[in-house]
Design an enzyme around this catalytic site. Sequence first.
Site, mmCIF file in Angstrom:
data_model
loop_
_atom_site.group_PDB
_atom_site.id
_atom_site.type_symbol
_atom_site.label_atom_id
_atom_site.label_comp_id
_atom_site.label_asym_id
_atom_site.label_seq_id
_atom_site.Cartn_x
_atom_site.Cartn_y
_atom_site.Cartn_z
ATOM 1 N N HIS A 190 -56.314 4.823 -129.098
ATOM 2 C CA HIS A 190 -55.303 3.913 -129.226
ATOM 3 C C HIS A 190 -55.657 3.196 -130.782
ATOM 4 O O HIS A 190 -56.458 2.990 -130.994
ATOM 5 C CB HIS A 190 -55.611 2.684 -128.104
ATOM 6 C CG HIS A 190 -54.360 1.790 -128.328
ATOM 7 N ND1 HIS A 190 -53.047 2.135 -127.788
ATOM 8 C CD2 HIS A 190 -54.314 0.642 -128.982
ATOM 9 C CE1 HIS A 190 -52.135 1.150 -127.860
ATOM 10 N NE2 HIS A 190 -52.969 0.037 -128.711
ATOM 11 N N ALA A 193 -59.570 6.729 -139.579
ATOM 12 C CA ALA A 193 -60.965 6.078 -138.793
ATOM 13 C C ALA A 193 -61.157 6.793 -137.348
ATOM 14 O O ALA A 193 -62.083 7.353 -136.708
ATOM 15 C CB ALA A 193 -60.933 4.718 -138.578
ATOM 16 N N GLU A 194 -59.752 7.232 -136.859
ATOM 17 C CA GLU A 194 -59.833 7.848 -135.596
ATOM 18 C C GLU A 194 -60.446 9.302 -135.463
ATOM 19 O O GLU A 194 -61.189 9.677 -134.444
ATOM 20 C CB GLU A 194 -58.220 8.185 -134.854
ATOM 21 C CG GLU A 194 -57.807 6.917 -134.706
ATOM 22 C CD GLU A 194 -56.198 7.179 -134.278
ATOM 23 O OE1 GLU A 194 -55.906 8.230 -133.662
ATOM 24 O OE2 GLU A 194 -55.203 6.249 -134.468
ATOM 25 N N ILE A 219 -47.264 9.049 -120.520
ATOM 26 C CA ILE A 219 -48.247 8.166 -119.659
ATOM 27 C C ILE A 219 -48.192 8.827 -118.443
ATOM 28 O O ILE A 219 -47.186 9.421 -117.821
ATOM 29 C CB ILE A 219 -47.419 6.817 -119.336
ATOM 30 C CG1 ILE A 219 -47.596 5.827 -120.843
ATOM 31 C CG2 ILE A 219 -48.332 5.899 -118.248
ATOM 32 C CD1 ILE A 219 -46.796 4.633 -120.702
ATOM 33 N N ASN A 257 -58.713 8.289 -124.042
ATOM 34 C CA ASN A 257 -57.619 8.004 -124.765
ATOM 35 C C ASN A 257 -57.960 7.596 -126.158
ATOM 36 O O ASN A 257 -58.842 6.650 -126.047
ATOM 37 C CB ASN A 257 -56.523 7.275 -124.205
ATOM 38 C CG ASN A 257 -55.288 7.071 -124.906
ATOM 39 O OD1 ASN A 257 -54.860 8.153 -125.606
ATOM 40 N ND2 ASN A 257 -54.739 6.095 -125.130
ATOM 41 N N VAL A 290 -52.280 0.864 -118.219
ATOM 42 C CA VAL A 290 -52.195 1.523 -119.784
ATOM 43 C C VAL A 290 -52.703 0.757 -120.656
ATOM 44 O O VAL A 290 -52.552 -0.784 -120.776
ATOM 45 C CB VAL A 290 -50.577 1.377 -120.036
ATOM 46 C CG1 VAL A 290 -50.532 1.893 -121.586
ATOM 47 C CG2 VAL A 290 -49.761 2.397 -119.229
ATOM 48 N N ASP A 291 -53.721 1.386 -121.394
ATOM 49 C CA ASP A 291 -54.399 0.821 -122.710
ATOM 50 C C ASP A 291 -55.350 -0.130 -122.203
ATOM 51 O O ASP A 291 -55.936 -1.139 -122.971
ATOM 52 C CB ASP A 291 -53.381 0.197 -123.755
ATOM 53 C CG ASP A 291 -52.427 1.030 -124.473
ATOM 54 O OD1 ASP A 291 -52.898 2.296 -124.382
ATOM 55 O OD2 ASP A 291 -51.480 0.783 -124.797
#
Lengths: 225, 225
Positions: B129, B196-197, B112, B127, B167-168
């Site tokens: 996730h 899928a990413e 992070i 990013n 974060v996120d």
Amino acid sequence: MAEPGMGESGGDNAVATGPRTPALGVLVSGRGSNLRAILDAIARGDLRARAGIVISSRAGVPALEIAAARGIPTRVIAPRDYPSRAAEGAAVVAALSEAGVDLVVLAGYARIFDPCVVRAFPYRILNIHPSLLPAFAGGMAPKPQADALAAGVKLSGCTVHFVTDEVDAGPIIAQVAVPVLDDDTVERLAERILAAEHTLLPEAIRRVLEGHPRVTGRRVLFDHR
Amino acid sequence: MAEPGMGESGGDNAVATGPRTPALGVLVSGRGSNLRAILDAIARGDLRARAGIVISSRAGVPALEIAAARGIPTRVIAPRDYPSRAAEGAAVVAALSEAGVDLVVLAGYARIFDPCVVRAFPYRILNIHPSLLPAFAGGMAPKPQADALAAGVKLSGCTVHFVTDEVDAGPIIAQVAVPVLDDDTVERLAERILAAEHTLLPEAIRRVLEGHPRVTGRRVLFDHR
């Protein structure tokens, strides 16, 4: 009665005439588009069930007309006619039980049940929620759709789940995603999600009726035999 | 240098040779499968960009070998080599800036950032996730995948978002859903999401580089001209 499959309903003659057609109790509060989707799926032969009763929390809504036009018994159980939510819930349980309902479907029902209803039909009540739960739980439409739009997600959708005492947190039966587009308004997104509901809800009812669902932890697993 | 498009990189000659090819800084910590997906998209011509530098928070990981094999400059900036997260962050900013990076991509980067990195590249850090945010935010893999499985959702997926100090929780650029199957393990679900990413991340980079994204509230909107 225009319900296909009703003739198969065997009652005590189930052994002779094949399995009894499961009876649905559908609870509504408004325009009844999900009710119509369920009835259409039955009419097409995609869902082996019959609508045993339609209960509305509001009088005079289009959903009641849809039911009446297809010969389905209807009841209005409105909050103001009962001294407490428990009394209202008891009336709902009585009406569903008298109609011999096997599975209860909340199709745009704008009420949160008294726990007595959930206890009377454990893991036999389905709700559809206009978001991909656990995201955007809580609240009646159009809040989940508005919340999704404001949060900037690129996918939202809808979720069919078993109703438990925790609002919007019961075990999930089925979900489908829909895109959120750059030029969406809350209304446009809500319509797109609703169109997806019309496919997902009858399919989820079919899975529950035919797939022998079992709840393991928070997961709903089905027979794939 | 094996990067297709590198020859197009015009620098001061941009007017004569067409627009300068944008330079990516890719941050990694492990096997580098998303880095590989980005490089493959570039090689196929699906993504007009070049990898200017690959920075790893760990030495000796496969991602560094992938980069080196394709002639991309690499750096290891490991937490233990710096007295503070701010010093580590400053080293990251310096390395990215020296490489002339236009857009920073966290591709399985297990750190992070210090806020100084986010401030140096406002809305220029992406990013990915492994969940449909805002559901199952927080934590490094395999926690989001394990959380999704335990929660009983029938759809999970992945999200590309801008990195902010929360974060996120940065604005969402792109999402894709994947099914959760009854016989899934955390590992199987994680592999399906990762596959899928590999499609979503290069596509999201392309949209950011070419779509003139603007952040309105929490929404990321793109030019559709």
